[in-house]
Design a protein around this motif. Structure first.
Motif, PDB file in Angstrom:
ATOM      1  N   GLN A 234      -4.897  11.798   0.851  1.00  0.00           N
ATOM      2  CA  GLN A 234      -5.536  11.657  -0.457  1.00  0.00           C
ATOM      3  C   GLN A 234      -6.038  10.230  -0.669  1.00  0.00           C
ATOM      4  O   GLN A 234      -7.148  10.025  -1.164  1.00  0.00           O
ATOM      5  CB  GLN A 234      -4.553  12.035  -1.568  1.00  0.00           C
ATOM      6  CG  GLN A 234      -4.246  13.516  -1.616  1.00  0.00           C
ATOM      7  CD  GLN A 234      -3.091  13.829  -2.526  1.00  0.00           C
ATOM      8  OE1 GLN A 234      -2.065  13.147  -2.527  1.00  0.00           O
ATOM      9  NE2 GLN A 234      -3.245  14.878  -3.333  1.00  0.00           N
ATOM     10  N   LEU A 235      -5.219   9.249  -0.294  1.00  0.00           N
ATOM     11  CA  LEU A 235      -5.641   7.852  -0.433  1.00  0.00           C
ATOM     12  C   LEU A 235      -6.819   7.557   0.484  1.00  0.00           C
ATOM     13  O   LEU A 235      -7.767   6.877   0.089  1.00  0.00           O
ATOM     14  CB  LEU A 235      -4.481   6.899  -0.140  1.00  0.00           C
ATOM     15  CG  LEU A 235      -4.794   5.415  -0.251  1.00  0.00           C
ATOM     16  CD1 LEU A 235      -5.326   5.050  -1.644  1.00  0.00           C
ATOM     17  CD2 LEU A 235      -3.568   4.572   0.094  1.00  0.00           C
TER      18      LEU A 235
ATOM     19  N   GLY B 117       2.250   9.239  -6.159  1.00  0.00           N
ATOM     20  CA  GLY B 117       2.344  10.605  -5.655  1.00  0.00           C
ATOM     21  C   GLY B 117       1.196  11.017  -4.757  1.00  0.00           C
ATOM     22  O   GLY B 117       0.872  12.200  -4.676  1.00  0.00           O
ATOM     23  N   LEU B 118       0.602  10.052  -4.077  1.00  0.00           N
ATOM     24  CA  LEU B 118      -0.539  10.334  -3.197  1.00  0.00           C
ATOM     25  C   LEU B 118      -0.087  10.429  -1.742  1.00  0.00           C
ATOM     26  O   LEU B 118       0.771   9.667  -1.298  1.00  0.00           O
ATOM     27  CB  LEU B 118      -1.589   9.228  -3.298  1.00  0.00           C
ATOM     28  CG  LEU B 118      -2.278   9.026  -4.638  1.00  0.00           C
ATOM     29  CD1 LEU B 118      -3.140   7.773  -4.596  1.00  0.00           C
ATOM     30  CD2 LEU B 118      -3.114  10.237  -4.997  1.00  0.00           C
TER      31      LEU B 118
ATOM     32  N   ALA C 165      -8.903   2.824  -5.317  1.00  0.00           N
ATOM     33  CA  ALA C 165      -8.344   4.167  -5.256  1.00  0.00           C
ATOM     34  C   ALA C 165      -6.954   4.222  -5.890  1.00  0.00           C
ATOM     35  O   ALA C 165      -6.558   5.251  -6.435  1.00  0.00           O
ATOM     36  CB  ALA C 165      -8.286   4.652  -3.809  1.00  0.00           C
ATOM     37  N   LEU C 166      -6.223   3.109  -5.830  1.00  0.00           N
ATOM     38  CA  LEU C 166      -4.889   3.028  -6.430  1.00  0.00           C
ATOM     39  C   LEU C 166      -4.949   2.565  -7.888  1.00  0.00           C
ATOM     40  O   LEU C 166      -3.913   2.449  -8.537  1.00  0.00           O
ATOM     41  CB  LEU C 166      -4.005   2.079  -5.620  1.00  0.00           C
ATOM     42  CG  LEU C 166      -3.634   2.542  -4.209  1.00  0.00           C
ATOM     43  CD1 LEU C 166      -3.002   1.401  -3.428  1.00  0.00           C
ATOM     44  CD2 LEU C 166      -2.707   3.751  -4.263  1.00  0.00           C
TER      45      LEU C 166
ATOM     46  N   VAL D 198       0.848  -1.192   0.000  1.00  0.00           N
ATOM     47  CA  VAL D 198       0.000   0.000   0.000  1.00  0.00           C
ATOM     48  C   VAL D 198       0.885   1.243   0.000  1.00  0.00           C
ATOM     49  O   VAL D 198       0.679   2.165  -0.799  1.00  0.00           O
ATOM     50  CB  VAL D 198      -0.983   0.011   1.196  1.00  0.00           C
ATOM     51  CG1 VAL D 198      -1.656   1.376   1.341  1.00  0.00           C
ATOM     52  CG2 VAL D 198      -2.023  -1.086   1.044  1.00  0.00           C
ATOM     53  N   ARG D 199       1.874   1.274   0.877  1.00  0.00           N
ATOM     54  CA  ARG D 199       2.760   2.448   0.960  1.00  0.00           C
ATOM     55  C   ARG D 199       3.512   2.671  -0.350  1.00  0.00           C
ATOM     56  O   ARG D 199       3.558   3.790  -0.864  1.00  0.00           O
ATOM     57  CB  ARG D 199       3.759   2.290   2.094  1.00  0.00           C
ATOM     58  CG  ARG D 199       4.767   3.468   2.132  1.00  0.00           C
ATOM     59  CD  ARG D 199       5.759   3.339   3.236  1.00  0.00           C
ATOM     60  NE  ARG D 199       5.074   3.608   4.485  1.00  0.00           N
ATOM     61  CZ  ARG D 199       5.447   3.106   5.651  1.00  0.00           C
ATOM     62  NH1 ARG D 199       6.483   2.314   5.738  1.00  0.00           N
ATOM     63  NH2 ARG D 199       4.780   3.397   6.734  1.00  0.00           N
ATOM     64  N   ASN D 200       4.110   1.614  -0.897  1.00  0.00           N
ATOM     65  CA  ASN D 200       4.885   1.753  -2.131  1.00  0.00           C
ATOM     66  C   ASN D 200       4.010   2.181  -3.304  1.00  0.00           C
ATOM     67  O   ASN D 200       4.404   3.056  -4.089  1.00  0.00           O
ATOM     68  CB  ASN D 200       5.618   0.452  -2.464  1.00  0.00           C
ATOM     69  CG  ASN D 200       6.737   0.155  -1.488  1.00  0.00           C
ATOM     70  OD1 ASN D 200       7.247   1.040  -0.819  1.00  0.00           O
ATOM     71  ND2 ASN D 200       7.125  -1.107  -1.395  1.00  0.00           N
ATOM     72  N   LEU D 201       2.845   1.577  -3.424  1.00  0.00           N
ATOM     73  CA  LEU D 201       1.938   1.930  -4.519  1.00  0.00           C
ATOM     74  C   LEU D 201       1.410   3.358  -4.358  1.00  0.00           C
ATOM     75  O   LEU D 201       1.300   4.105  -5.331  1.00  0.00           O
ATOM     76  CB  LEU D 201       0.790   0.921  -4.606  1.00  0.00           C
ATOM     77  CG  LEU D 201       1.199  -0.468  -5.089  1.00  0.00           C
ATOM     78  CD1 LEU D 201       0.139  -1.507  -4.717  1.00  0.00           C
ATOM     79  CD2 LEU D 201       1.440  -0.455  -6.588  1.00  0.00           C
ATOM     80  N   ARG D 202       1.110   3.732  -3.141  1.00  0.00           N
ATOM     81  CA  ARG D 202       0.634   5.092  -2.863  1.00  0.00           C
ATOM     82  C   ARG D 202       1.720   6.109  -3.231  1.00  0.00           C
ATOM     83  O   ARG D 202       1.461   7.099  -3.930  1.00  0.00           O
ATOM     84  CB  ARG D 202       0.251   5.233  -1.382  1.00  0.00           C
ATOM     85  CG  ARG D 202      -0.143   6.647  -0.987  1.00  0.00           C
ATOM     86  CD  ARG D 202      -0.504   6.746   0.485  1.00  0.00           C
ATOM     87  NE  ARG D 202       0.563   6.388   1.401  1.00  0.00           N
ATOM     88  CZ  ARG D 202       1.607   7.180   1.690  1.00  0.00           C
ATOM     89  NH1 ARG D 202       1.743   8.359   1.111  1.00  0.00           N
ATOM     90  NH2 ARG D 202       2.524   6.781   2.555  1.00  0.00           N
TER      91      ARG D 202
END
Length: 70
Positions: free
Chosen positions: A24-25, A19-20, A57-58, A11-15
């Motif tokens: 925002q996520l 650039g979120l 959302a991603l 989740v962190r890496n994809l976010r």
């Protein structure tokens, strides 16, 4: 690595790659920002429903949250 940790890192890496911010996520996923933080830090295991909303959302398939990344 536990599955909860893997999901949190993904989740962190994809976010970050999108650039979120956590805020925002969280808004896009309809969850609280602190809950996103807890997921990323593996302090909380999210429900399937929440993971689906985060994945949406991603703009990814939810199964990508469980992938091992090298």
């Amino acid at each position: 690595m536990k599955l909860r940790e893997r999901v949190g890192l993904n989740v962190r890496n994809l976010r970050n790659s999108r650039g979120l911010s956590q805020e925002q996520l969280a808004l896009a996923s309809e969850v609280d920002r602190s809950y996103i933080s807890e997921i990323e830090l593996a302090k909380n295991s999210a429900s399937i429903d929440v993971l689906e909303r985060v994945a949406d959302a991603l703009s990814i398939d939810p199964k990508e949250l469980f992938n091992e990344r090298g």
